[in-house]
Enzyme design. Structure first.
Site, PDB file in Angstrom:
ATOM      1  N   TYR A   1     -64.858   4.638  33.987  1.00  0.00           N
ATOM      2  CA  TYR A   1     -65.677   5.583  33.216  1.00  0.00           C
ATOM      3  C   TYR A   1     -65.942   6.877  33.993  1.00  0.00           C
ATOM      4  O   TYR A   1     -66.093   7.937  33.379  1.00  0.00           O
ATOM      5  CB  TYR A   1     -66.979   4.910  32.742  1.00  0.00           C
ATOM      6  CG  TYR A   1     -66.678   3.921  31.635  1.00  0.00           C
ATOM      7  CD1 TYR A   1     -66.381   4.363  30.346  1.00  0.00           C
ATOM      8  CD2 TYR A   1     -66.597   2.560  31.892  1.00  0.00           C
ATOM      9  CE1 TYR A   1     -66.039   3.471  29.349  1.00  0.00           C
ATOM     10  CE2 TYR A   1     -66.257   1.658  30.897  1.00  0.00           C
ATOM     11  CZ  TYR A   1     -65.975   2.120  29.625  1.00  0.00           C
ATOM     12  OH  TYR A   1     -65.629   1.229  28.633  1.00  0.00           O
TER      13      TYR A   1
ATOM     14  N   GLN B   1     -67.115   7.001  16.653  1.00  0.00           N
ATOM     15  CA  GLN B   1     -66.871   5.903  17.607  1.00  0.00           C
ATOM     16  C   GLN B   1     -66.592   6.488  18.986  1.00  0.00           C
ATOM     17  O   GLN B   1     -66.486   5.763  19.961  1.00  0.00           O
ATOM     18  CB  GLN B   1     -65.653   5.091  17.153  1.00  0.00           C
ATOM     19  CG  GLN B   1     -65.831   4.411  15.820  1.00  0.00           C
ATOM     20  CD  GLN B   1     -64.517   3.852  15.299  1.00  0.00           C
ATOM     21  OE1 GLN B   1     -64.120   2.739  15.625  1.00  0.00           O
ATOM     22  NE2 GLN B   1     -63.814   4.618  14.490  1.00  0.00           N
TER      23      GLN B   1
ATOM     24  N   ASP C   1     -67.218  10.843  23.688  1.00  0.00           N
ATOM     25  CA  ASP C   1     -67.247  12.221  24.191  1.00  0.00           C
ATOM     26  C   ASP C   1     -68.317  13.027  23.454  1.00  0.00           C
ATOM     27  O   ASP C   1     -68.944  12.544  22.504  1.00  0.00           O
ATOM     28  CB  ASP C   1     -65.849  12.884  24.077  1.00  0.00           C
ATOM     29  CG  ASP C   1     -65.374  13.028  22.631  1.00  0.00           C
ATOM     30  OD1 ASP C   1     -66.132  13.569  21.790  1.00  0.00           O
ATOM     31  OD2 ASP C   1     -64.232  12.614  22.323  1.00  0.00           O
TER      32      ASP C   1
ATOM     33  N   HIS D   1     -70.621   3.907  19.602  1.00  0.00           N
ATOM     34  CA  HIS D   1     -70.175   3.169  20.793  1.00  0.00           C
ATOM     35  C   HIS D   1     -70.709   3.760  22.094  1.00  0.00           C
ATOM     36  O   HIS D   1     -70.140   3.542  23.156  1.00  0.00           O
ATOM     37  CB  HIS D   1     -68.638   3.100  20.820  1.00  0.00           C
ATOM     38  CG  HIS D   1     -68.074   2.287  19.691  1.00  0.00           C
ATOM     39  ND1 HIS D   1     -66.755   2.344  19.288  1.00  0.00           N
ATOM     40  CD2 HIS D   1     -68.671   1.391  18.853  1.00  0.00           C
ATOM     41  CE1 HIS D   1     -66.572   1.511  18.268  1.00  0.00           C
ATOM     42  NE2 HIS D   1     -67.719   0.934  17.981  1.00  0.00           N
TER      43      HIS D   1
ATOM     44  N   GLY E   1     -58.893   9.913  12.253  1.00  0.00           N
ATOM     45  CA  GLY E   1     -58.368   9.480  13.550  1.00  0.00           C
ATOM     46  C   GLY E   1     -58.880   8.167  14.071  1.00  0.00           C
ATOM     47  O   GLY E   1     -59.248   8.073  15.240  1.00  0.00           O
TER      48      GLY E   1
ATOM     49  N   SER F   1     -57.922   3.807  13.985  1.00  0.00           N
ATOM     50  CA  SER F   1     -56.997   2.762  13.538  1.00  0.00           C
ATOM     51  C   SER F   1     -57.711   1.717  12.691  1.00  0.00           C
ATOM     52  O   SER F   1     -57.073   0.788  12.196  1.00  0.00           O
ATOM     53  CB  SER F   1     -56.340   2.101  14.754  1.00  0.00           C
ATOM     54  OG  SER F   1     -57.335   1.540  15.589  1.00  0.00           O
TER      55      SER F   1
END
Ligand code: APR
Length: 242
Positions: A69, A102, A105, A120, A185, A187
Site C-alpha cells: 500500500y 470501489q 484513490d 473499499h 470500469g 468487472s
C-alpha cells in the site's frame, strides 16, 4: 439581493434536479495510469491477493502488506484525474450527483466531485488496528512501528478481502434514490459492490461504460463498450438529448 430568498430558490431547483448515482471501479482510473486489478497485467497478476489484501496476510507479514500500500500511495501522488473524472464532476451543474466508488484513490475528489462514498476505503487514510473508528488522514508511508496514541500498529484504511464493507448500507440507500445509475470500469466481480445494481428502482435508467463489459446489453442496462473517457463523451451527448 435577498440572500434568504436566493437560498430558497437554490434549494427548490436542487430538489428538482435528477439524481445521478455513479458506481465506479478500477477502470475509471485506468486512463490516469492506475492499474486495474483483474485485467491482463493488472495488480492481482503480480500479487497473491490473500497475502497483500486480507487480515490474515497482514497478520502473517505486515511489512509486505504495508509496502504494497505504500507503493500504491506513492504512485497516487504521481497521477492526475482523467477527463472522465472531470466530466463526472461537471455533471453537478445540471444534476445531483453521488459517486459510489470501489476505488481507494482520491481522483474523483481531485477532479471536483463533491459527494463521494468510498466503499473499499481510502489510500490516503490510515486507521488504528486497535480501534476501527480511529481514522486519520495519512499521505506518507506507513511503517511497522507506526502506532496510534494508544500504541496499536497503524494499518491502511482499506477494506480487505474477508472484511465487512461498512459503507454498503449507505450505498444501497443512495442507489434506491437514483434516477439514473452510471456504472464505469468495473468487472462486477466483487460483492457486495456488484450487487448495488439490484437496488435501483425499476424505472431507473442504467448505463454501463466499460471496454470489456461484464454485463450484456440486455434489459434495462445500456452498455457503452468504450473506455471511461470515450464512454463519458458518448453518455454526455445522450444525456443532453434525453
Ligand atoms: N475505462 C473503463 N474501464 C476500463 C478501462 C478504461 N480505460 N480499462 C479497463 N477497464 C475495465 C475492465 O474491462 C474491467 O471490467 O475496468 C474493469 C476493472 O475490473 P477490476 O480490475 O476487477 O476492478 P474492480 O471491478 O474495480 O474491482 C473491484 O476488487 O480487488 C478488489 O478492492 C478491489 O475495489 C476493487 C474490487
Amino acid at each position: 439581493m435577498n440572500i434568504k430568498n436566493g437560498r430558497k430558490n437554490l434549494d427548490k431547483s436542487f430538489a428538482k434536479m435528477k439524481h445521478i448515482v455513479v458506481l465506479t471501479g478500477a477502470g475509471m482510473s485506468a486512463e490516469s495510469g492506475v492499474k486495474t486489478f483483474r485485467d491482463h497485467d493488472g495488480l492481482w497478476e503480480g500479487h497473491d491477493v490473500m497475502k497483500v489484501a486480507s487480515p490474515k496476510g497482514f497478520a502473517n507479514n505486515p511489512e509486505l502488506v504495508l509496502d504494497f500500500y505504500n507503493q500504491r500511495r506513492r504512485q497516487l501522488k504521481t497521477v492526475e484525474p482523467n477527463q472522465a473524472h472531470k466530466d463526472l464532476a461537471a455533471l453537478e451543474v445540471d444534476y445531483k450527483v453521488t459517486i459510489v466508488t470501489q476505488n481507494v484513490d482520491d481522483l474523483h475528489e481531485r477532479a471536483g466531485s463533491s459527494d463521494v462514498v468510498h466503499l473499499h476505503g481510502e489510500l490516503l487514510k490510515i486507521r488504528s488496528t486497535g480501534n476501527y473508528n480511529d481514522i486519520q488522514v495519512w499521505t506518507e508511508d506507513i511503517n511497522l512501528g507506526d502506532t496510534c496514541k494508544k500504541g496499536y500498529q497503524l494499518r491502511p484504511h482499506i477494506v480487505w478481502f474477508g472484511e465487512d464493507v461498512p459503507m454498503i448500507e449507505t450505498a444501497v440507500k443512495i442507489c434506491y434514490a437514483a434516477d439514473i445509475l452510471i456504472i464505469i470500469g468495473t468487472s462486477m466481480q466483487v460483492y457486495p459492490a456488484a450487487s448495488l445494481i439490484n437496488y435501483v428502482q425499476p424505472d431507473t435508467t442504467i448505463f454501463y461504460i466499460d471496454p470489456k463489459p461484464a454485463i450484456s446489453n440486455a434489459g434495462k442496462v445500456n452498455v457503452i463498450a468504450k473506455s471511461a473517457t470515450e464512454g463519458m463523451k458518448e453518455l454526455i451527448s445522450i444525456l443532453k438529448t434525453s
